[in-house]
Design an enzyme around this catalytic site. Sequence first.
Site, PDB file in Angstrom:
ATOM      1  N   PRO A   1       0.837  -1.205   0.000  1.00 16.43           N
ATOM      2  CA  PRO A   1       0.000   0.000   0.000  1.00 16.43           C
ATOM      3  C   PRO A   1       0.870   1.253   0.000  1.00 16.43           C
ATOM      4  O   PRO A   1       1.838   1.335   0.741  1.00 16.43           O
ATOM      5  CB  PRO A   1      -0.784  -0.086   1.305  1.00 16.43           C
ATOM      6  CG  PRO A   1      -0.517  -1.422   1.873  1.00 16.43           C
ATOM      7  CD  PRO A   1       0.690  -1.996   1.210  1.00 16.43           C
ATOM      8  N   GLU A   2       0.535   2.184  -0.871  1.00 15.92           N
ATOM      9  CA  GLU A   2       1.205   3.481  -0.872  1.00 15.92           C
ATOM     10  C   GLU A   2       0.221   4.501  -0.290  1.00 15.92           C
ATOM     11  O   GLU A   2      -0.842   4.141   0.187  1.00 15.92           O
ATOM     12  CB  GLU A   2       1.646   3.847  -2.297  1.00 15.92           C
ATOM     13  CG  GLU A   2       2.646   2.838  -2.862  1.00 15.92           C
ATOM     14  CD  GLU A   2       3.157   3.204  -4.261  1.00 15.92           C
ATOM     15  OE1 GLU A   2       3.179   4.398  -4.586  1.00 15.92           O
ATOM     16  OE2 GLU A   2       3.538   2.290  -4.997  1.00 15.92           O
TER      17      GLU A   2
END
Length: 273
Positions: free
Chosen positions: A2-3
């Site tokens: 996840p960014e």
Amino acid sequence: MPELPEVETVCRGLRGVLEGHRLARVELRRKDLRIPFPKGFASALTGRTVRRIDRRAKYILLHLDDGQVAIIHLGMSGRMTITDPAAPLEKHDHVVFTTEAGKQIRFNDPRRFGLMDLTTESGLDDHKLFKHQGPDPLSAAFTPAALSAALKGRKTSIKVALLDQRIVVGIGNIYACEALQRAGISPKRKAGTVAGERAKRLVPAIQETLREAIAAGGSSLRDHVQPSGELGYFQHTWRVYGREGEACRCNRGTVQRIIQGGRSTFFCRQCQS
Ligand code: ZN
């Protein structure tokens, strides 16, 4: 992994069920994730009301009514989903939060690179996870002048520099590639040369890329789901990431893949220099 947009999406999805709600039960189903849970973590949260949820870099912060702050990182594969309390627990459901209103949020993380920690409002800025971090790309502090100052003299490539959390937080491989394409900047360009007009193009390109991704619910590459269980949709509009060999949207070039700092970079030689 996840960014920023995926973490922001998770924060937004959790607000409706957690903000203003009291945690009736917090169950840890093992003693650690990437690192052990802090001592007394579950009991410190139990009975507290979540005043506010926000994001710092790629961390989810639960601000509690007694001044404590729970820090949650999703690692590589972590999910937080709102689940029917009657649903059977799954193998990798490591933490279960139940609110007084009967909502259940489960933290599921098969690879266990996630982490949870506990601090206080006053200890947040000096916390080891946040102390040396650069600005949030969606904050007012992230300006072309600030970015070029942070990049000044750096001989590494701009792509690798954008992944450095001391320069700017929350941007990972996907969004670095996408933002550079949008700004027309080659990922191979020396970071120190991204100043002036180039920095003025790159800052809004990063912000637009992230905002569009958030609006699409993030990118669901492998693991990301929104707390509602819905997938993110931004991966369908990636311009270069994962598109090796395809025609670039500039209609002049083909998307290429190279390796920088051990990670794949996707870009187009024709419209990025
Ligand atoms: Zn192109």
